[in-house]
Scaffold this motif. Structure first.
Motif, PDB file in Angstrom:
ATOM      1  N   ARG A 102       0.829  -1.210   0.000  1.00  0.00           N
ATOM      2  CA  ARG A 102       0.000   0.000   0.000  1.00  0.00           C
ATOM      3  C   ARG A 102       0.860   1.255   0.000  1.00  0.00           C
ATOM      4  NH1 ARG A 102      -5.035   0.064   0.293  1.00  0.00           N
ATOM      5  NH2 ARG A 102      -5.194  -2.016   1.251  1.00  0.00           N
ATOM      6  N   GLY A 158      -8.734 -13.357   3.489  1.00  0.00           N
ATOM      7  CA  GLY A 158      -9.377 -12.837   4.690  1.00  0.00           C
ATOM      8  C   GLY A 158      -9.992 -13.885   5.580  1.00  0.00           C
ATOM      9  N   PRO A 214      -9.332  -9.741   8.425  1.00  0.00           N
ATOM     10  CA  PRO A 214      -9.012  -8.878   7.282  1.00  0.00           C
ATOM     11  C   PRO A 214      -7.513  -8.855   6.973  1.00  0.00           C
ATOM     12  CG  PRO A 214     -10.545  -7.785   8.769  1.00  0.00           C
ATOM     13  CD  PRO A 214     -10.079  -9.026   9.474  1.00  0.00           C
ATOM     14  N   VAL A 218      -6.376  -6.466   1.684  1.00  0.00           N
ATOM     15  CA  VAL A 218      -6.387  -6.279   0.234  1.00  0.00           C
ATOM     16  C   VAL A 218      -7.713  -5.660  -0.194  1.00  0.00           C
ATOM     17  CG1 VAL A 218      -4.776  -8.152  -0.211  1.00  0.00           C
ATOM     18  CG2 VAL A 218      -7.232  -8.624  -0.181  1.00  0.00           C
ATOM     19  N   ASP A 219      -7.688  -5.005  -1.348  1.00  0.00           N
ATOM     20  CA  ASP A 219      -8.881  -4.315  -1.842  1.00  0.00           C
ATOM     21  C   ASP A 219      -9.646  -5.124  -2.875  1.00  0.00           C
ATOM     22  OD1 ASP A 219      -8.562  -1.571  -0.512  1.00  0.00           O
ATOM     23  OD2 ASP A 219      -6.593  -1.903  -1.412  1.00  0.00           O
ATOM     24  N   LYS A 220      -9.044  -6.190  -3.382  1.00  0.00           N
ATOM     25  CA  LYS A 220      -9.713  -7.130  -4.268  1.00  0.00           C
ATOM     26  C   LYS A 220      -8.872  -8.383  -4.329  1.00  0.00           C
ATOM     27  CE  LYS A 220     -12.131  -7.548  -8.681  1.00  0.00           C
ATOM     28  NZ  LYS A 220     -12.690  -6.811  -9.853  1.00  0.00           N
ATOM     29  N   VAL A 221      -9.530  -9.513  -4.573  1.00  0.00           N
ATOM     30  CA  VAL A 221      -8.826 -10.779  -4.735  1.00  0.00           C
ATOM     31  C   VAL A 221      -9.108 -11.310  -6.130  1.00  0.00           C
ATOM     32  CG1 VAL A 221      -8.660 -13.184  -3.967  1.00  0.00           C
ATOM     33  CG2 VAL A 221      -8.888 -11.349  -2.283  1.00  0.00           C
ATOM     34  N   CYS A 245     -13.906 -13.651   1.472  1.00  0.00           N
ATOM     35  CA  CYS A 245     -14.007 -12.266   0.985  1.00  0.00           C
ATOM     36  C   CYS A 245     -15.300 -11.605   1.428  1.00  0.00           C
ATOM     37  CB  CYS A 245     -13.914 -12.237  -0.543  1.00  0.00           C
ATOM     38  SG  CYS A 245     -12.283 -12.613  -1.214  1.00  0.00           S
ATOM     39  N   THR A 287     -15.645  -9.312   4.633  1.00  0.00           N
ATOM     40  CA  THR A 287     -15.215  -7.907   4.610  1.00  0.00           C
ATOM     41  C   THR A 287     -15.678  -7.191   3.349  1.00  0.00           C
ATOM     42  OG1 THR A 287     -13.089  -8.651   3.679  1.00  0.00           O
ATOM     43  CG2 THR A 287     -13.183  -8.298   6.058  1.00  0.00           C
ATOM     44  N   THR A 306     -14.951  -7.800   0.397  1.00  0.00           N
ATOM     45  CA  THR A 306     -13.836  -7.649  -0.537  1.00  0.00           C
ATOM     46  C   THR A 306     -14.237  -8.238  -1.888  1.00  0.00           C
ATOM     47  OG1 THR A 306     -12.225  -7.849   1.260  1.00  0.00           O
ATOM     48  CG2 THR A 306     -11.423  -8.229  -0.977  1.00  0.00           C
ATOM     49  N   LEU A 344     -14.250 -10.080  -5.457  1.00  0.00           N
ATOM     50  CA  LEU A 344     -13.530 -11.269  -5.904  1.00  0.00           C
ATOM     51  C   LEU A 344     -13.713 -11.454  -7.396  1.00  0.00           C
ATOM     52  CD1 LEU A 344     -12.055 -14.021  -5.437  1.00  0.00           C
ATOM     53  CD2 LEU A 344     -14.315 -15.006  -5.005  1.00  0.00           C
TER      54      LEU A 344
END
Length: 479
Positions: A23, A190, A194, A197-200, A216, A219, A221, A223
């Motif tokens: 980050r 996750g 958490p 990450v902002d996307k998997v 995911c 949270t 998140t 995918l």
């Protein structure tokens, strides 16, 4: 650790540390601007190209595939990285969009911003090409990446992160590799709390994808899931049978059949079925396992392949070439089956081995119906001498990508998106959609002048506003 110097099993704290480093690096990467990112990524691409043999040797050592196959995988990787780097600015850069009559007083602008840190969970069958369909596009979109390679191919992930750091040393923490078993990937998604990450972006089996999706979801998140296929080839009565057979054998047997969009089912018009089978058998018989393709990388997959073949025969199918006796080692011989019932596992489940089923159908309408009946929906192919008929059949197939008179033609074209639906997952990599998959739309309006009737102000008289609304309603009712 996460720079690829260690192949230990990394846990949630290691992953969180990697995400934090990514980050921090991502902020400066995003601030660079598209031109500078393009320059850096093309520098990395050239470095990868110069080290193609090194990557191919690691891929071959970890997967068992022949070096010539591994070199082709490296080339495909370079093609996609090049396209992502050169097209990110065009696809994601700010542009004007039409505001419409109601908002003619506004200038409407659309751009895409990086998501932040992308967690990529890669497979073992194409350990460089497949994850780079997410990694390269995510980096081009301005993100940082934490990459978890398969536990069967950790060396590729380690080398990839190291090569990036050496080619782009000022931004080395943009691509970090964490290694370990499935629990490491679960932690990245996750499952242990958490990960940040902002996307998997995940590639693997539908069963594992469901577990990743559940992690995911805790949270919210996002995918992107690519989960394999049961791809069908349709062969019309007028098809070039030699070309079809050549493509079928390559699509089914290359990489020992361990290709998510590989050929597993063939539906041939009954009038040409026997002739096509003979051609497929002739070509498959000439293949030498260990030279034409390597072993099954995942030892347990041999049991799946053997079960599918045995049950297909018990269910009434015919072994045109090979059979259970040739499936007693991780380097199995090619198997060609025919007339296998549609409810047999060889027709409904992903085999992921050097096995292909060639079934006769009444016509192409029946072929389309059977192809679309699968729970998978990734790729497909059509063979016919009529281009118009080929395109018409392609439009009727539910798969995410279709090749006419070839197989897997879409895999080498970086401008085309790749992905499926159902058991094949959701979301797209590659192409413009692949870049946008790792970016967030950012809408901006700029007021150019005061409108004649401002519907977003309490100062506008209600009667005046009502007349404007009624005028707009009448226009929409008429046109």
């Amino acid at each position: 650790m996460t720079d690829g110097t260690d192949r230990a099993a990394h846990g949630i704290e290691d992953i969180r540390a990697a995400v934090g480093r990514g980050r921090a690096a991502g902020r400066s990467w995003a601030a660079l601007g598209a031109r500078e990112r393009r320059t850096a990524l093309l520098r990395w691409k050239r470095a990868l190209a110069s080290r193609a043999d090194e990557f191919a040797e690691v891929i071959a050592a970890e997967t068992g595939k022949p070096v010539h196959d591994a070199r082709s995988e490296v080339l495909l990787t370079l093609v996609h990285l090049d396209w992502a780097a050169r097209n990110a600015s065009r696809v994601l850069g700010r542009r004007r969009v039409r505001p419409g009559l109601l908002s003619v007083h506004q200038r409407a602008l659309l751009a895409y911003r990086p998501l932040g840190v992308i967690g990529v969970i890669g497979p073992w069958n194409y350990p460089l090409y497949t994850p780079m369909g997410s990694i390269g596009y995510a980096l081009a979109a301005g993100n940082a990446v934490v990459f978890k390679p398969s536990e069967l191919t950790p060396g590729v992930g380690v080398l990839l992160a190291r090569s990036f750091g050496e080619a782009v040393p000022d931004h080395a923490d943009l691509l970090l590799t964490v290694t370990g078993p499935g629990s490491t990937g679960a932690a990245l998604a996750g499952a242990d709390g958490p990960a940040g990450v902002d996307k998997v972006a995940f590639t693997g089996s539908p069963g594992t994808a469901r577990k990743v999706a559940a992690a995911c979801a805790a949270t919210l998140t996002p995918l992107l899931a690519e989960c394999g296929g049961k791809d069908a080839v349709l062969v019309a009565a007028d098809a070039d049978l030699d070309a079809a057979a050549d493509a079928i054998v390559w699509g089914a047997m290359s990489n020992a059949g361990q290709t998510c969009a590989g050929v597993e089912r063939v539906y041939a018009d009954a009038s040409v079925h026997e002739a096509l089978c003979a051609r497929v058998v002739s070509r498959a018989r000439a293949l030498v396992p260990g030279d034409a393709y390597g072993p099954l990388t995942l030892p347990s997959q041999l049991g799946v392949v053997e079960r599918h073949v045995k049950e297909a025969l018990v269910d009434g199918g015919t072994a045109e070439l090979g059979g259970p006796d040739g499936l007693r080692s991780r380097l199995p011989g090619p198997v060609v089956l025919s007339r296998v019932p549609e409810d047999s596992p060889a027709m409904t489940e992903e085999t992921f081995g050097p096995v292909v089923v060639v079934n006769p159908v009444r016509d192409m309408d029946e072929a389309v119906e059977r192809a679309n009946a699968s729970a998978y929906s990734l790729g497909a192919a059509v063979f016919t001498r009529s281009k118009a008929a080929g395109l018409a059949l392609a439009e009727r197939l539910h798969s995410g990508a279709v090749s006419v008179n070839s197989v897997l033609g879409f895999a080498a074209i970086p401008s085309l998106p790749f992905g499926g639906a159902g058991e094949s997952g959701y979301g797209r990599i590659h192409g413009e959609e692949g870049l946008r998959a790792f970016a967030a739309p950012h809408s901006v309006t700029v007021r150019r002048f005061a409108p004649a009737v401002d519907l977003m102000s309490f100062a506008t008289a209600r009667e005046k506003a009502a007349r404007a609304v009624e005028l707009g309603r009448k226009l929409h009712a008429r046109f």
